[in-house]
Design a protein around this motif. Structure first.
Motif, PDB file in Angstrom:
ATOM      1  N   ARG A  93      55.425 -52.704  57.921  1.00  0.00           N
ATOM      2  CA  ARG A  93      55.572 -53.501  56.698  1.00  0.00           C
ATOM      3  C   ARG A  93      55.323 -52.645  55.452  1.00  0.00           C
ATOM      4  NH1 ARG A  93      52.434 -56.985  59.876  1.00  0.00           N
ATOM      5  NH2 ARG A  93      53.532 -58.807  60.691  1.00  0.00           N
ATOM      6  N   LEU A 140      58.144 -50.013  54.882  1.00  0.00           N
ATOM      7  CA  LEU A 140      59.376 -50.559  54.327  1.00  0.00           C
ATOM      8  C   LEU A 140      59.242 -50.807  52.830  1.00  0.00           C
ATOM      9  CD1 LEU A 140      60.395 -52.944  57.223  1.00  0.00           C
ATOM     10  CD2 LEU A 140      61.793 -51.083  56.322  1.00  0.00           C
ATOM     11  N   VAL A 141      58.093 -51.309  52.416  1.00  0.00           N
ATOM     12  CA  VAL A 141      57.860 -51.529  50.983  1.00  0.00           C
ATOM     13  C   VAL A 141      57.869 -50.188  50.244  1.00  0.00           C
ATOM     14  CG1 VAL A 141      56.172 -52.291  49.268  1.00  0.00           C
ATOM     15  CG2 VAL A 141      56.616 -53.696  51.290  1.00  0.00           C
ATOM     16  N   SER A 198      54.547 -62.258  58.129  1.00  0.00           N
ATOM     17  CA  SER A 198      55.949 -61.942  58.396  1.00  0.00           C
ATOM     18  C   SER A 198      56.233 -62.126  59.875  1.00  0.00           C
ATOM     19  CB  SER A 198      56.252 -60.501  57.983  1.00  0.00           C
ATOM     20  OG  SER A 198      57.548 -60.133  58.368  1.00  0.00           O
ATOM     21  N   ASP A 217      65.405 -55.701  51.618  1.00  0.00           N
ATOM     22  CA  ASP A 217      64.572 -56.865  51.894  1.00  0.00           C
ATOM     23  C   ASP A 217      65.255 -58.060  51.237  1.00  0.00           C
ATOM     24  OD1 ASP A 217      62.648 -58.810  52.218  1.00  0.00           O
ATOM     25  OD2 ASP A 217      61.230 -57.926  50.802  1.00  0.00           O
ATOM     26  N   ARG A 268      63.919 -61.264  55.731  1.00  0.00           N
ATOM     27  CA  ARG A 268      63.934 -60.215  56.740  1.00  0.00           C
ATOM     28  C   ARG A 268      64.585 -58.973  56.154  1.00  0.00           C
ATOM     29  NH1 ARG A 268      68.215 -63.517  60.558  1.00  0.00           N
ATOM     30  NH2 ARG A 268      70.008 -63.394  59.165  1.00  0.00           N
ATOM     31  N   TRP A 269      64.442 -57.880  56.873  1.00  0.00           N
ATOM     32  CA  TRP A 269      65.009 -56.610  56.439  1.00  0.00           C
ATOM     33  C   TRP A 269      66.345 -56.378  57.121  1.00  0.00           C
ATOM     34  CZ3 TRP A 269      62.719 -53.473  52.796  1.00  0.00           C
ATOM     35  CH2 TRP A 269      61.389 -53.797  52.445  1.00  0.00           C
TER      36      TRP A 269
END
Length: 282
Positions: free
Chosen positions: A69, A72-73, A98, A143, A147-148
């Motif tokens: 998480r 990804l951010v 999430s 994002d 979801r990604w």
């Protein structure tokens, strides 16, 4: 060490100058850091004297644990410090859980493909056709609020599409570079559309509260978004996209007053209540 590990995992390579510039250390100190990393993980990197760059090996195993998480951010905000791998300061702030956490190694291979402008072979499981092999040329990881997904050119259909990261089970980087399949050729990604979002005229009795929530000016929130992302944004915020604000249940606190801006835009089946003019008169 975490920074070297992060770059090797997600970029596939790192220059000595990257480390020196990032931490403002001298050449000898940077060399010592790479030597130490090689002692700790001798099978993770190899040095190419011609490129003057360290590359990830085929036997690479991350020295640190990179949280999916947070990573990804960081990737979304162009941060590559690897700091979460060695412990962040924790603040008393919580976010909703999430349900959708992509495989960090899938993300890493896709990022490497984007950085090096390469295609990938993947195994993808879709709702319509199940599992199968595809060749993709990815250009962005996104994002969408729930979801990604990766935005990529799909060589099977000859079009740019969105692929949910958790439905990708295997990624292999291909050697050939992508040519005409880059983001500049993705019309829906490059094109921006203007949205005018206002408090719902029929569901909200005190619109000032909504104006404060969204920082509206003179009762309107002006947004410019990529056409490829518009549907996701409108669904995430529960924006009523009907022509006459006809969605009357409580979750619809916002209304898109310039619905016509969505014409000629794909992926709007998820926009609440939206019906194009063409469909309206079929």
């Amino acid at each position: 060490m975490a920074y070297i590990d992060f770059c090797l995992l997600f970029k596939g390579a790192i220059y000595r100058q990257d480390l020196i510039g990032r931490f403002e250390v001298g050449l000898s100190a940077g060399s010592r850091d790479f030597s130490l990393y090689k002692v700790l993980a001798p099978n993770n990197l190899t040095y190419d004297a011609r490129d003057k760059r360290y590359f990830q090996t085929d036997t690479f195993v991350p020295l640190f644990e990179h949280d999916p998480r947070r990573t990804l951010v960081k990737l979304a905000n162009d941060i590559s410090d690897g700091f979460d791998a060695i412990g962040d300061i924790h603040f008393p702030v919580e976010s909703a859980s999430s349900l959708n956490v992509p495989d960090i190694y899938v993300v890493a291979k896709l990022v490497q493909a984007i950085v090096s402008n390469k295609a990938v072979s993947v195994i993808y499981t879709s709702l319509s056709s199940g599992s199968g092999a595809r060749e993709l040329v990815p250009h962005s990881i996104v994002d969408n609020g729930q979801r990604w997904h990766v935005r990529a050119f799909d060589r099977k259909t000859g079009s740019f599409r969105d692929f949910v990261l958790t439905r990708i089970s295997k990624v292999t980087l291909k050697a050939d570079p992508a040519l005409s399949e880059q983001s500049l050729a993705d019309e829906a990604w490059q094109r921006k559309i203007a949205l005018e979002v206002v408090p719902h005229p029929k569901n909200i009795n005190h619109p000032t509260a909504i104006e404060l929530d969204y920082g509206m000016e003179e009762g309107v929130l002006q947004l410019e978004v990529r056409a490829a992302m518009a549907g996701y944004l409108l669904r995430r915020w529960n924006v009523d996209c009907t022509k006459h604000a006809s969605l009357r249940t409580g979750e619809y606190q916002l209304w898109l007053r310039n619905q016509e801006t969505l014409e000629n835009t794909d992926n709007l089946a998820i926009a609440p209540g939206y019906i194009s003019e063409e469909k309206r008169y079929e």
